[in-house]
Scaffold this motif. Structure first.
Motif, PDB file in Angstrom:
ATOM      1  N   ARG A 134       0.524  -1.200   0.072  1.00  0.00           N
ATOM      2  CA  ARG A 134      -0.278  -0.558   0.277  1.00  0.00           C
ATOM      3  C   ARG A 134       0.715   0.599  -0.186  1.00  0.00           C
ATOM      4  N   VAL A 135       1.890   1.663   0.965  1.00  0.00           N
ATOM      5  CA  VAL A 135       3.218   2.622   1.009  1.00  0.00           C
ATOM      6  C   VAL A 135       3.221   2.471  -0.732  1.00  0.00           C
ATOM      7  N   PHE A 136       3.987   1.896  -1.077  1.00  0.00           N
ATOM      8  CA  PHE A 136       4.733   1.908  -2.495  1.00  0.00           C
ATOM      9  C   PHE A 136       4.001   2.137  -3.680  1.00  0.00           C
ATOM     10  N   TYR A 137       2.254   1.305  -3.925  1.00  0.00           N
ATOM     11  CA  TYR A 137       1.160   1.827  -4.499  1.00  0.00           C
ATOM     12  C   TYR A 137       0.599   3.065  -5.072  1.00  0.00           C
ATOM     13  N   THR A 138       0.863   3.187  -3.263  1.00  0.00           N
ATOM     14  CA  THR A 138      -0.766   4.178  -3.621  1.00  0.00           C
ATOM     15  C   THR A 138       0.606   6.141  -3.321  1.00  0.00           C
ATOM     16  N   SER A 139       2.020   5.763  -3.005  1.00  0.00           N
ATOM     17  CA  SER A 139       2.890   6.938  -3.057  1.00  0.00           C
ATOM     18  C   SER A 139       3.184   6.691  -4.788  1.00  0.00           C
ATOM     19  N   ALA A 140       3.415   5.709  -5.561  1.00  0.00           N
ATOM     20  CA  ALA A 140       3.099   6.018  -6.953  1.00  0.00           C
ATOM     21  C   ALA A 140       2.240   6.673  -7.428  1.00  0.00           C
ATOM     22  N   LEU A 141       1.184   6.009  -7.070  1.00  0.00           N
ATOM     23  CA  LEU A 141       0.268   7.411  -7.798  1.00  0.00           C
ATOM     24  C   LEU A 141       0.047   8.398  -7.768  1.00  0.00           C
ATOM     25  N   ILE A 142      -0.301   8.963  -6.153  1.00  0.00           N
ATOM     26  CA  ILE A 142       0.589  10.212  -6.318  1.00  0.00           C
ATOM     27  C   ILE A 142       1.391  10.804  -6.604  1.00  0.00           C
ATOM     28  N   SER A 143       2.671  10.491  -7.195  1.00  0.00           N
ATOM     29  CA  SER A 143       3.690  10.780  -8.296  1.00  0.00           C
ATOM     30  C   SER A 143       3.383  11.134  -8.899  1.00  0.00           C
ATOM     31  N   ILE A 144       2.207  10.326  -9.722  1.00  0.00           N
ATOM     32  CA  ILE A 144       3.011  10.377 -11.421  1.00  0.00           C
ATOM     33  C   ILE A 144       1.698  11.833 -11.446  1.00  0.00           C
ATOM     34  N   ARG A 145       1.260  12.096 -10.643  1.00  0.00           N
ATOM     35  CA  ARG A 145       0.601  13.280 -10.505  1.00  0.00           C
ATOM     36  C   ARG A 145       1.434  14.768  -9.794  1.00  0.00           C
ATOM     37  N   ASN A 146       2.677  14.715  -9.070  1.00  0.00           N
ATOM     38  CA  ASN A 146       2.978  15.626  -8.877  1.00  0.00           C
ATOM     39  C   ASN A 146       4.408  15.494  -9.220  1.00  0.00           C
ATOM     40  N   CYS A 147       5.026  14.613  -9.655  1.00  0.00           N
ATOM     41  CA  CYS A 147       6.529  14.224 -10.388  1.00  0.00           C
ATOM     42  C   CYS A 147       7.176  14.179 -11.110  1.00  0.00           C
ATOM     43  N   ASP A 148       7.264  14.836 -11.620  1.00  0.00           N
ATOM     44  CA  ASP A 148       7.772  15.514 -13.684  1.00  0.00           C
ATOM     45  C   ASP A 148       8.446  13.701 -13.899  1.00  0.00           C
ATOM     46  N   ALA A 149       9.376  13.370 -13.238  1.00  0.00           N
ATOM     47  CA  ALA A 149       9.934  11.930 -13.523  1.00  0.00           C
ATOM     48  C   ALA A 149       9.281  11.011 -13.360  1.00  0.00           C
ATOM     49  N   SER A 150       8.625  10.853 -12.062  1.00  0.00           N
ATOM     50  CA  SER A 150       7.731   9.256 -12.129  1.00  0.00           C
ATOM     51  C   SER A 150       6.552   9.547 -13.656  1.00  0.00           C
ATOM     52  N   ARG A 151       6.435  11.101 -13.697  1.00  0.00           N
ATOM     53  CA  ARG A 151       5.459  10.854 -14.638  1.00  0.00           C
ATOM     54  C   ARG A 151       5.822  10.304 -16.146  1.00  0.00           C
ATOM     55  N   ARG A 152       6.022  10.873 -16.002  1.00  0.00           N
ATOM     56  CA  ARG A 152       7.250  10.404 -17.846  1.00  0.00           C
ATOM     57  C   ARG A 152       7.640   8.756 -17.350  1.00  0.00           C
ATOM     58  N   PHE A 153       8.054   8.083 -16.302  1.00  0.00           N
ATOM     59  CA  PHE A 153       8.471   6.586 -16.605  1.00  0.00           C
ATOM     60  C   PHE A 153       7.347   5.799 -16.647  1.00  0.00           C
ATOM     61  N   TYR A 154       5.726   6.489 -15.478  1.00  0.00           N
ATOM     62  CA  TYR A 154       4.851   5.646 -16.255  1.00  0.00           C
ATOM     63  C   TYR A 154       4.396   5.500 -17.346  1.00  0.00           C
ATOM     64  N   GLU A 155       4.264   6.992 -18.405  1.00  0.00           N
ATOM     65  CA  GLU A 155       4.030   7.072 -20.070  1.00  0.00           C
ATOM     66  C   GLU A 155       4.738   6.155 -20.669  1.00  0.00           C
ATOM     67  N   ARG A 156       6.117   6.182 -20.226  1.00  0.00           N
ATOM     68  CA  ARG A 156       7.186   5.725 -21.236  1.00  0.00           C
ATOM     69  C   ARG A 156       6.127   3.982 -21.011  1.00  0.00           C
ATOM     70  N   LYS A 157       6.609   3.127 -20.130  1.00  0.00           N
ATOM     71  CA  LYS A 157       5.313   2.378 -19.530  1.00  0.00           C
ATOM     72  C   LYS A 157       4.834   1.346 -20.499  1.00  0.00           C
ATOM     73  N   ARG A 158       3.643   3.199 -19.888  1.00  0.00           N
ATOM     74  CA  ARG A 158       2.136   2.577 -21.072  1.00  0.00           C
ATOM     75  C   ARG A 158       2.258   2.366 -22.538  1.00  0.00           C
ATOM     76  N   ALA A 159       3.061   3.672 -22.938  1.00  0.00           N
ATOM     77  CA  ALA A 159       3.649   3.239 -24.687  1.00  0.00           C
ATOM     78  C   ALA A 159       4.060   2.355 -24.962  1.00  0.00           C
TER      79      ALA A 159
END
Length: 396
Positions: free
Chosen positions: A331-356
């Motif tokens: 819960r700690v790592f999954y929830t914090s990852a979800l939050i970081s996608i919204r407020n961290c550029d590096a996390s959002r880029r990593f997430y978008e790359r995996k989606r691509a």
């Protein structure tokens, strides 16, 4: 290497301890009361056999807490084997029956043969306090969810139109339900008086809430059988949910205060997406001691964010989520990852790359969570805070 192994099958009122020698021969088997004098006597008797002993338990908290603290306070080497592993290993031992003595024997024998068991160490007072507080908050949150679901069910039974327009996760609708539960009562009050009633109780958005409630009341003119009693139950449930909200808010303040007093609080909270609550849950699960896990990979495995292979025959490279993991850490790592996608550029880029790359949303978030385990591990190891933009050095 130890000379004897002592396995304890943990019970609420009594434990059963079995001591095995180097060849697996039984040296002692005893049922003891979960009481300090009895436990100290057992400890002395086992040490009288040999002082080079490894102790093993199948429960690491709760009803085993006294026994674990007795052993650790006396400097004993203690390992933990999960109850599921004991249950599955029991099938390989002689006899179909199940007894405490047999379970204790399996625990001791597994500790004798295996070298991959988790070593239990004393937790700091700080970590134990956070475990208690976060556990209490989880209980309160589960109680609130249960009551909200019950409240929705009762309200749907007599006034489905109102249930559809209310967000019972907010305070305003709960305040409304403490005073008005039926469409007839709302129509008699009228929108203006209802709005004033809500404002007097400091409800935000009183105008919109009153208008939505009256619109729902105009859509239903049928009184349901048992409406009066159900309305009383709704009133009580709404009061209980509001009380639980207050308790959760108070314990959140305690958790935040205790978390900020920890030496690693600044390091952990510097990670995007981790606040006082998730940080406290991380410390409650790990005590902030990364040496317990050895590597970041083992921490990721415990948190359930590292895939495990399931190969068979000609099938290889088949990866799945693990079945056994620490749900609090996940819960700690999954929830914090979800939050970081919204407020961290590096996390959002990593997430978008995996989606691509074709990964589903959940897979991409888990991949991000796995990467964040490595980052947090390194931050705690080096005792430094997270920096999103590292300084660029140029050669002279």
């Amino acid at each position: 290497m130890a000379l004897i192994w002592a396995g304890t099958d943990i019970g609420k009122t009594h434990h059963h301890c079995v001591v095995l020698g180097a060849e697996g021969e039984r040296l002692l088997s005893r049922r003891v009361l979960n009481d300090e004098p009895e436990l100290l006597a057992l400890l002395a008797d086992v040490l009288a056999i040999d002082e080079d002993v490894v102790w093993a338990v199948d429960v690491a908290d709760g009803m085993a807490a006294l026994w674990i603290n007795v052993l650790l306070n006396h400097g004993q080497h203690l390992v933990y084997i999960p109850g599921l592993a004991v249950n599955r290993a029991s099938a390989g031992y002689r006899g179909m029956g199940k007894t405490d003595a047999k379970d204790a024997t399996v625990i001791a024998d597994q500790a004798r043969m295996r070298r991959d068991l988790t070593v239990l160490r004393p937790d700091s007072e700080h970590a134990v306090e956070l475990q208690v507080l976060t556990g209490r908050r989880a209980d309160l949150n589960a109680d609130r969810t249960r009551r909200i679901n019950r409240l929705r069910g009762q309200l749907t039974g007599i006034f489905p139109a109102l249930e559809r327009v209310l967000d019972l996760g907010n305070v305003g609708p709960l305040v409304l339900l403490t005073g008005y539960q039926t469409p007839a009562a709302l129509r008699r009050t009228g929108v203006k008086r209802l709005e004033t009633w809500l404002r007097n109780r400091k409800v935000r958005g009183a105008e919109d809430l009153a208008a939505a409630a009256l619109e729902a009341a105009e859509r239903q003119h049928t009184a349901v059988t048992g409406e009066k009693v159900i309305a009383q139950v709704i009133h009580t449930l709404a009061k209980e949910v509001m009380s639980l909200n207050e308790q959760i808010a108070e314990i959140d303040k305690l958790i935040g205060a205790r978390f900020r007093e920890h030496d690693l609080a600044e390091v952990i909270s510097s990670m995007p997406g981790i606040g006082p609550l998730l940080g406290a849950e991380f410390l409650a699960a790990t005590a902030g001691d990364m040496s317990r896990f050895g590597t970041a990979d083992r921490l990721a495995s415990l948190a359930g964010v590292a895939p495990v292979p399931r190969d068979s025959g000609n099938v290889s490279g088949n990866l799945h989520r693990p079945r056994r993991y620490h749900r609090g850490l996940q819960r700690v790592f999954y929830t914090s990852a979800l939050i970081s996608i919204r407020n961290c550029d590096a996390s959002r880029r990593f997430y978008e790359r995996k989606r691509a790359e074709g990964k589903r949303h959940t897979q991409a978030v888990l991949a991000l969570a796995r990467r964040r385990v490595n980052v947090l591990w390194a931050l705690i190891r080096d005792e430094r805070c997270y920096q999103s933009n590292l300084p660029v050095t140029t050669a002279a």
